[in-house]
Write a protein that holds these residues in place. Structure first.
Motif, PDB file in Angstrom:
ATOM      1  N   THR A  71     -14.034  28.760  69.768  1.00  9.62           N
ATOM      2  CA  THR A  71     -12.900  29.683  69.752  1.00  9.62           C
ATOM      3  C   THR A  71     -11.985  29.344  70.926  1.00  9.62           C
ATOM      4  O   THR A  71     -12.429  28.832  71.950  1.00  9.62           O
ATOM      5  CB  THR A  71     -13.369  31.157  69.813  1.00  9.62           C
ATOM      6  N   LYS A  72     -10.737  29.625  70.737  1.00 12.36           N
ATOM      7  CA  LYS A  72      -9.736  29.368  71.774  1.00 12.36           C
ATOM      8  C   LYS A  72      -9.703  30.550  72.730  1.00 12.36           C
ATOM      9  O   LYS A  72      -9.573  31.698  72.307  1.00 12.36           O
ATOM     10  CB  LYS A  72      -8.367  29.180  71.118  1.00 12.36           C
ATOM     11  N   LEU A  73      -9.826  30.263  74.024  1.00  9.96           N
ATOM     12  CA  LEU A  73      -9.759  31.310  75.036  1.00  9.96           C
ATOM     13  C   LEU A  73      -8.348  31.432  75.604  1.00  9.96           C
ATOM     14  O   LEU A  73      -7.846  32.529  75.799  1.00  9.96           O
ATOM     15  CB  LEU A  73     -10.745  31.020  76.173  1.00  9.96           C
ATOM     16  N   LEU A  74      -7.757  30.301  75.889  1.00  2.44           N
ATOM     17  CA  LEU A  74      -6.397  30.199  76.424  1.00  2.44           C
ATOM     18  C   LEU A  74      -5.802  28.910  75.885  1.00  2.44           C
ATOM     19  O   LEU A  74      -6.544  28.038  75.412  1.00  2.44           O
ATOM     20  CB  LEU A  74      -6.429  30.116  77.958  1.00  2.44           C
ATOM     21  N   PRO A  75      -4.502  28.736  75.985  1.00  2.00           N
ATOM     22  CA  PRO A  75      -3.944  27.445  75.572  1.00  2.00           C
ATOM     23  C   PRO A  75      -4.637  26.306  76.336  1.00  2.00           C
ATOM     24  O   PRO A  75      -4.718  26.318  77.560  1.00  2.00           O
ATOM     25  CB  PRO A  75      -2.465  27.545  75.967  1.00  2.00           C
ATOM     26  N   GLY A  76      -5.195  25.378  75.581  1.00  2.00           N
ATOM     27  CA  GLY A  76      -5.882  24.243  76.177  1.00  2.00           C
ATOM     28  C   GLY A  76      -7.316  24.500  76.606  1.00  2.00           C
ATOM     29  O   GLY A  76      -7.992  23.605  77.095  1.00  2.00           O
ATOM     30  N   LEU A  77      -7.802  25.740  76.452  1.00  2.57           N
ATOM     31  CA  LEU A  77      -9.167  26.077  76.866  1.00  2.57           C
ATOM     32  C   LEU A  77      -9.927  26.699  75.704  1.00  2.57           C
ATOM     33  O   LEU A  77      -9.565  27.773  75.217  1.00  2.57           O
ATOM     34  CB  LEU A  77      -9.155  27.040  78.054  1.00  2.57           C
ATOM     35  N   HIS A  78     -10.962  26.018  75.277  1.00  5.97           N
ATOM     36  CA  HIS A  78     -11.800  26.466  74.168  1.00  5.97           C
ATOM     37  C   HIS A  78     -13.238  26.564  74.660  1.00  5.97           C
ATOM     38  O   HIS A  78     -13.627  25.894  75.608  1.00  5.97           O
ATOM     39  CB  HIS A  78     -11.739  25.480  73.000  1.00  5.97           C
ATOM     40  N   ALA A  92     -23.032  19.899  66.755  1.00  2.00           N
ATOM     41  CA  ALA A  92     -21.936  19.839  67.718  1.00  2.00           C
ATOM     42  C   ALA A  92     -20.630  19.411  67.071  1.00  2.00           C
ATOM     43  O   ALA A  92     -19.559  19.885  67.449  1.00  2.00           O
ATOM     44  CB  ALA A  92     -22.298  18.897  68.867  1.00  2.00           C
ATOM     45  N   LEU A  93     -20.698  18.524  66.087  1.00  2.00           N
ATOM     46  CA  LEU A  93     -19.465  18.084  65.421  1.00  2.00           C
ATOM     47  C   LEU A  93     -18.777  19.243  64.718  1.00  2.00           C
ATOM     48  O   LEU A  93     -17.552  19.386  64.784  1.00  2.00           O
ATOM     49  CB  LEU A  93     -19.762  16.948  64.440  1.00  2.00           C
ATOM     50  N   VAL A  94     -19.539  20.074  64.048  1.00  2.00           N
ATOM     51  CA  VAL A  94     -18.965  21.251  63.399  1.00  2.00           C
ATOM     52  C   VAL A  94     -18.418  22.211  64.445  1.00  2.00           C
ATOM     53  O   VAL A  94     -17.332  22.764  64.300  1.00  2.00           O
ATOM     54  CB  VAL A  94     -20.007  21.948  62.488  1.00  2.00           C
ATOM     55  N   ALA A  95     -19.183  22.401  65.517  1.00  2.00           N
ATOM     56  CA  ALA A  95     -18.764  23.334  66.564  1.00  2.00           C
ATOM     57  C   ALA A  95     -17.433  22.913  67.189  1.00  2.00           C
ATOM     58  O   ALA A  95     -16.631  23.772  67.564  1.00  2.00           O
ATOM     59  CB  ALA A  95     -19.836  23.427  67.650  1.00  2.00           C
ATOM     60  N   LEU A  96     -17.202  21.624  67.284  1.00  2.00           N
ATOM     61  CA  LEU A  96     -16.004  21.124  67.959  1.00  2.00           C
ATOM     62  C   LEU A  96     -14.868  20.736  67.015  1.00  2.00           C
ATOM     63  O   LEU A  96     -13.796  20.342  67.469  1.00  2.00           O
ATOM     64  CB  LEU A  96     -16.375  19.914  68.827  1.00  2.00           C
ATOM     65  N   GLN A  97     -15.076  20.894  65.719  1.00  2.00           N
ATOM     66  CA  GLN A  97     -14.076  20.390  64.758  1.00  2.00           C
ATOM     67  C   GLN A  97     -12.700  21.032  64.905  1.00  2.00           C
ATOM     68  O   GLN A  97     -11.692  20.399  64.558  1.00  2.00           O
ATOM     69  CB  GLN A  97     -14.589  20.529  63.335  1.00  2.00           C
ATOM     70  N   ASN A  98     -12.612  22.256  65.389  1.00  4.05           N
ATOM     71  CA  ASN A  98     -11.310  22.923  65.522  1.00  4.05           C
ATOM     72  C   ASN A  98     -10.754  22.874  66.936  1.00  4.05           C
ATOM     73  O   ASN A  98      -9.749  23.524  67.220  1.00  4.05           O
ATOM     74  CB  ASN A  98     -11.408  24.368  65.047  1.00  4.05           C
ATOM     75  N   VAL A  99     -11.408  22.120  67.796  1.00  2.55           N
ATOM     76  CA  VAL A  99     -10.931  21.994  69.178  1.00  2.55           C
ATOM     77  C   VAL A  99     -10.035  20.766  69.257  1.00  2.55           C
ATOM     78  O   VAL A  99     -10.469  19.646  68.964  1.00  2.55           O
ATOM     79  CB  VAL A  99     -12.117  21.842  70.165  1.00  2.55           C
ATOM     80  N   PRO A 100      -8.778  20.956  69.653  1.00  2.00           N
ATOM     81  CA  PRO A 100      -7.864  19.820  69.741  1.00  2.00           C
ATOM     82  C   PRO A 100      -8.339  18.815  70.793  1.00  2.00           C
ATOM     83  O   PRO A 100      -8.940  19.195  71.795  1.00  2.00           O
ATOM     84  CB  PRO A 100      -6.538  20.459  70.171  1.00  2.00           C
ATOM     85  N   PRO A 101      -8.066  17.530  70.575  1.00  2.67           N
ATOM     86  CA  PRO A 101      -8.517  16.506  71.516  1.00  2.67           C
ATOM     87  C   PRO A 101      -7.988  16.696  72.938  1.00  2.67           C
ATOM     88  O   PRO A 101      -8.634  16.303  73.893  1.00  2.67           O
ATOM     89  CB  PRO A 101      -7.970  15.191  70.925  1.00  2.67           C
ATOM     90  N   ASP A 102      -6.842  17.337  73.071  1.00  5.30           N
ATOM     91  CA  ASP A 102      -6.258  17.522  74.412  1.00  5.30           C
ATOM     92  C   ASP A 102      -6.678  18.830  75.070  1.00  5.30           C
ATOM     93  O   ASP A 102      -6.192  19.166  76.145  1.00  5.30           O
ATOM     94  CB  ASP A 102      -4.736  17.440  74.332  1.00  5.30           C
ATOM     95  N   ALA A 103      -7.580  19.560  74.448  1.00  2.00           N
ATOM     96  CA  ALA A 103      -8.028  20.833  75.021  1.00  2.00           C
ATOM     97  C   ALA A 103      -9.082  20.585  76.094  1.00  2.00           C
ATOM     98  O   ALA A 103      -9.756  19.576  76.082  1.00  2.00           O
ATOM     99  CB  ALA A 103      -8.594  21.741  73.933  1.00  2.00           C
TER     100      ALA A 103
END
Length: 103
Positions: A71-78, A92-103
């Motif tokens: 989940t997103k906590l702040l812009p750029g912080l998940h 872990a791949l599923v857990a991170l699938q919605n986290v942008p690479p630049d986060a």
């Protein structure tokens, strides 16, 4: 008293009885970190009744259990949590699938 920004509990909410998670949830509900209270399950949680434990923890309305999700906590912080590596189904791949690479 420390006034944390974030509280994370990394599993093993109970040892013997799933209903003991209600006490944990009650205590965690007393906290008000700016970014929330999050957790993931441990092997003891799975050995008892993981689904029931999650229900108790979510009942407080103050905690979110992350099981192979983020989940997103702040812009750029998940924040991401995976299932227990011994008794759960961690992904872990599923857990991170919605986290942008630049986060």
């Amino acid at each position: 008293a420390a006034n944390p920004d974030l509280v994370v509990v990394t599993g093993d909410f109970v040892e013997y009885f799933p209903s003991d998670a209600s006490f944990v949830a009650e205590k965690l509900a007393e906290l008000s970190p700016r970014l929330g209270v999050y957790g993931c399950l441990g092997n003891h949680d799975h050995k008892k009744d993981a689904a029931e434990i999650v229900r108790y923890l979510h009942a407080s309305g103050k905690m979110r259990v992350l099981i192979n999700e983020s989940t997103k906590l702040l812009p750029g912080l998940h924040i991401a949590g995976i299932d227990d590596t011994q008794t759960g189904r961690p992904d872990a791949l599923v857990a991170l699938q919605n986290v942008p690479p630049d986060a």
